[in-house]
Design a protein around this motif. Structure first.
Motif, PDB file in Angstrom:
ATOM      1  N   SER A 105       0.834  -1.208   0.000  1.00 48.13           N
ATOM      2  CA  SER A 105       0.000   0.000   0.000  1.00 48.13           C
ATOM      3  C   SER A 105       0.867   1.256   0.000  1.00 48.13           C
ATOM      4  O   SER A 105       0.640   2.199  -0.772  1.00 48.13           O
ATOM      5  N   TYR A 106       1.889   1.267   0.865  1.00 47.17           N
ATOM      6  CA  TYR A 106       2.736   2.445   0.986  1.00 47.17           C
ATOM      7  C   TYR A 106       3.556   2.687  -0.287  1.00 47.17           C
ATOM      8  O   TYR A 106       3.824   3.840  -0.648  1.00 47.17           O
ATOM      9  N   LEU A 107       3.956   1.625  -0.964  1.00 52.22           N
ATOM     10  CA  LEU A 107       4.695   1.782  -2.228  1.00 52.22           C
ATOM     11  C   LEU A 107       3.859   2.547  -3.248  1.00 52.22           C
ATOM     12  O   LEU A 107       4.351   3.468  -3.913  1.00 52.22           O
ATOM     13  N   LEU A 108       2.601   2.158  -3.392  1.00 52.45           N
ATOM     14  CA  LEU A 108       1.726   2.836  -4.353  1.00 52.45           C
ATOM     15  C   LEU A 108       1.516   4.297  -3.952  1.00 52.45           C
ATOM     16  O   LEU A 108       1.525   5.196  -4.801  1.00 52.45           O
ATOM     17  N   PHE A 109       1.334   4.519  -2.657  1.00 55.83           N
ATOM     18  CA  PHE A 109       1.157   5.887  -2.160  1.00 55.83           C
ATOM     19  C   PHE A 109       2.407   6.728  -2.407  1.00 55.83           C
ATOM     20  O   PHE A 109       2.331   7.852  -2.923  1.00 55.83           O
ATOM     21  N   ALA A 110       3.570   6.201  -2.036  1.00 58.84           N
ATOM     22  CA  ALA A 110       4.818   6.950  -2.168  1.00 58.84           C
ATOM     23  C   ALA A 110       5.139   7.250  -3.624  1.00 58.84           C
ATOM     24  O   ALA A 110       5.580   8.355  -3.963  1.00 58.84           O
ATOM     25  N   LEU A 111       4.914   6.272  -4.503  1.00 60.62           N
ATOM     26  CA  LEU A 111       5.210   6.471  -5.919  1.00 60.62           C
ATOM     27  C   LEU A 111       4.340   7.580  -6.504  1.00 60.62           C
ATOM     28  O   LEU A 111       4.826   8.444  -7.244  1.00 60.62           O
ATOM     29  N   SER A 112       3.067   7.573  -6.151  1.00 54.32           N
ATOM     30  CA  SER A 112       2.158   8.603  -6.676  1.00 54.32           C
ATOM     31  C   SER A 112       2.586   9.988  -6.211  1.00 54.32           C
ATOM     32  O   SER A 112       2.618  10.944  -6.999  1.00 54.32           O
ATOM     33  N   TYR A 113       2.948  10.098  -4.938  1.00 58.50           N
ATOM     34  CA  TYR A 113       3.341  11.404  -4.407  1.00 58.50           C
ATOM     35  C   TYR A 113       4.649  11.897  -5.017  1.00 58.50           C
ATOM     36  O   TYR A 113       4.755  13.065  -5.438  1.00 58.50           O
ATOM     37  N   LEU A 156      13.401   1.008   1.984  1.00 59.08           N
ATOM     38  CA  LEU A 156      13.423   0.248   0.733  1.00 59.08           C
ATOM     39  C   LEU A 156      12.317   0.731  -0.202  1.00 59.08           C
ATOM     40  O   LEU A 156      12.545   0.950  -1.397  1.00 59.08           O
ATOM     41  N   ILE A 157      11.130   0.918   0.347  1.00 58.64           N
ATOM     42  CA  ILE A 157       9.998   1.359  -0.476  1.00 58.64           C
ATOM     43  C   ILE A 157      10.220   2.767  -0.992  1.00 58.64           C
ATOM     44  O   ILE A 157       9.958   3.066  -2.164  1.00 58.64           O
ATOM     45  N   ASP A 158      10.721   3.658  -0.141  1.00 60.45           N
ATOM     46  CA  ASP A 158      10.969   5.030  -0.574  1.00 60.45           C
ATOM     47  C   ASP A 158      12.008   5.074  -1.687  1.00 60.45           C
ATOM     48  O   ASP A 158      11.886   5.854  -2.637  1.00 60.45           O
ATOM     49  N   LYS A 159      13.035   4.240  -1.563  1.00 60.46           N
ATOM     50  CA  LYS A 159      14.052   4.215  -2.619  1.00 60.46           C
ATOM     51  C   LYS A 159      13.502   3.600  -3.895  1.00 60.46           C
ATOM     52  O   LYS A 159      13.845   4.027  -5.003  1.00 60.46           O
ATOM     53  N   LEU A 160      12.661   2.579  -3.739  1.00 53.21           N
ATOM     54  CA  LEU A 160      12.033   1.972  -4.903  1.00 53.21           C
ATOM     55  C   LEU A 160      11.159   3.002  -5.615  1.00 53.21           C
ATOM     56  O   LEU A 160      11.206   3.134  -6.844  1.00 53.21           O
ATOM     57  N   ALA A 161      10.375   3.746  -4.836  1.00 56.85           N
ATOM     58  CA  ALA A 161       9.536   4.801  -5.412  1.00 56.85           C
ATOM     59  C   ALA A 161      10.404   5.876  -6.053  1.00 56.85           C
ATOM     60  O   ALA A 161      10.090   6.387  -7.139  1.00 56.85           O
ATOM     61  N   GLY A 162      11.513   6.213  -5.394  1.00 53.09           N
ATOM     62  CA  GLY A 162      12.419   7.215  -5.947  1.00 53.09           C
ATOM     63  C   GLY A 162      13.062   6.760  -7.237  1.00 53.09           C
ATOM     64  O   GLY A 162      13.212   7.543  -8.182  1.00 53.09           O
ATOM     65  N   ALA A 163      13.453   5.477  -7.290  1.00 54.50           N
ATOM     66  CA  ALA A 163      14.071   4.939  -8.508  1.00 54.50           C
ATOM     67  C   ALA A 163      13.097   4.960  -9.674  1.00 54.50           C
ATOM     68  O   ALA A 163      13.420   5.424 -10.773  1.00 54.50           O
TER      69      ALA A 163
END
Length: 474
Positions: A255-263, A386-393
């Motif tokens: 859930s957080y991955l999808l949220f972070a990527l969108s933001y 990890l999720i924040d970096k994945l979203a950042g990448a």
């Protein structure tokens, strides 16, 4: 006691300030530096594409090692604890790394691009590894500062307060600093942004990140407790098992991955909106002022609001508010005031959603301990970085794709952007992120059961169980 706690809260907040200033610079402004200043002239788009592809690929590969990095942090044992050595070492190396990234690497970008790509890859790998150690150690320190949810909320809130000011402060200073250093080092005029200007900006951010790490290193202290003593050495082959068996952690991560990527995608593309749609890049700085003020208001409200409507209410209600912001974005057009209003509504719940996710991940440490019998702080908390970096990448690649295919590169003007290009741009900055947010909210609503009440019950059960085992051992 209260004075010591205030010192710890402040020290953690300063560390978060520098840490997120670094994060925002790396994930938002490096792509802009590459597409607008590093490569110019014929072949610039292709060269920028190579660099950003390298960043995405390297980060995706390196991300797979984050749980192992968490395991190394968990297995560290020094006089100053297991987190601080990695925070300090990571700050030193990553600060030097980001300065090198925002340069031509001693002219190689002009004289020999092949060698530049090779050296850049080496620099980025080293920088990203040490940044990962710092990132994981800093945020996984949270459950070690207290096992009490209320105290954790305070640390998480003050930490997020600092990180919000750090990340949004970058928005305020990026254009003025780049222009200032461009004029100082390159002799440019007006609002021209040069490589030297971006390098000066990166030096400032590197210094801020390092000083924040020093504050956390000297100003915080790990707490000891019976629950924290129930920790075993984590074997590298078991780190993914620890994460995979924690179902609440896994669902929250998705859930957080999808949220972070969108933001991150929307936030990264906003500067392009002001430059290529509105035609006023300087107006973008006010976005940082607005969001910094809102962050000052939003973050301290978290403990009060979460006490009334729970983390689930904050997470899902906040996403609904962000969706309203997206609707206003789409109707704003070239109206700057409307963009500011839309961004205010879009941003205001973001820090609180982040905190709701962070607190749920933090509480999943005890959930995993209760379910599997062992405590793994850094391995569990490594999931959030990890999720924040994945979203950042992913966002770095998405931003470059959106900019190139929309025609928003180099010296392009708003009048140069075609209707088709504008549709592509809107798809990346608005439509796709809205879909991701909706799915993120649905997952949290139907799959997350680890509430504050549930966590308190787990802590009581763990304490009772460990006290009984300790008594029997005697």
């Amino acid at each position: 006691m209260e004075e010591k706690m205030i010192k710890q809260y402040l020290s953690y907040a300063l560390g978060a300030f520098g840490h997120d200033a670094f994060y925002a610079t790396l994930n938002t402004y490096f792509a802009i530096f590459v597409t607008s200043a590093l490569f110019v002239g014929k072949g610039a788009a292709a060269e920028a594409g190579i660099v950003t592809t390298m960043v995405v690929v390297i980060r995706l590969i390196e991300i797979a090692f984050d749980p192992m990095i968490g395991g190394m942090v968990d297995n560290t044992n020094t006089k100053v604890g297991k987190f601080k050595p990695w925070i300090l070492a990571g700050a030193i190396v990553s600060s030097v790394g980001i300065i090198l990234m925002f340069s031509s690497l001693f002219g190689l970008a002009d004289s020999n691009t092949s060698i530049y790509f090779l050296v850049f890859g080496i620099v980025f790998v080293i920088m990203d590894i040490f940044y990962s150690f710092k990132d994981i150690a800093f945020w996984s320190m949270l459950p070690a500062l207290s096992v009490d949810s209320k105290t954790r909320n305070k640390f998480g809130t003050i930490g997020r307060f600092g990180s919000t000011l750090g990340s949004q402060g970058v928005i305020i200073v990026v254009t003025p600093l780049v222009v200032y250093f461009s004029q100082m080092f390159s002799g440019s005029h007006g609002d021209t942004q040069t490589r030297a200007g971006w390098l000066g900006f990166a030096i400032v951010i590197g210094a801020v990140s390092f000083l924040g790490a020093l504050a956390t290193y000297f100003g915080t202290k790990e707490q000891t407790s019976l629950i924290r003593e129930n920790t075993e050495q984590t074997r590298f082959r078991d780190v993914f098992k620890v994460i995979g068996e924690n179902d609440q952690l896994m669902w929250l991560a998705f859930s957080y991955l999808l949220f972070a990527l969108s933001y991150v995608v929307t936030n990264s593309l906003l500067i392009y909106y002001f430059r290529y749609v509105i035609g006023n890049a300087g107006a973008y700085s006010l976005v940082g002022v607005i969001t910094a003020i809102l962050g000052i208001l939003s973050v301290p409200l978290f403990p009060t609001i979460v006490a009334k409507i729970t983390r689930k209410g904050v997470y899902i209600g906040g996403i609904c508010m962000m969706l309203i912001g997206y609707v206003l974005f789409m109707f704003a057009g070239t109206n700057t005031i409307m963009m500011y209003i839309a961004d205010a509504i879009f941003f205001f719940p973001y820090p609180m959603i982040f905190l709701a996710a962070l607190m749920t991940i933090t509480d999943s440490v005890e959930y995993g301990q209760y379910k599997n019998g062992t405590r793994n702080e850094s391995v569990t908390l490594s999931v959030r970085p990890l999720i924040d970096k994945l979203a950042g990448a992913f966002s770095t690649g998405i931003v470059v794709i959106a900019a190139v295919h929309s025609g928003m590169t180099g010296d392009a003007k708003p009048s140069d952007i075609t209707a088709h290009g504008m549709f592509i741009f809107h798809s990346f900055i608005f439509y796709m992120p809205m879909i991701l947010l909706i799915v993120a909210a649905l997952i949290y609503q139907f799959k997350i059961t680890l509430s504050e009440k549930k966590h308190a019950e787990i802590v009581r059960e763990l304490e009772k169980k460990l006290e009984t085992e300790k008594a029997e051992a005697k």
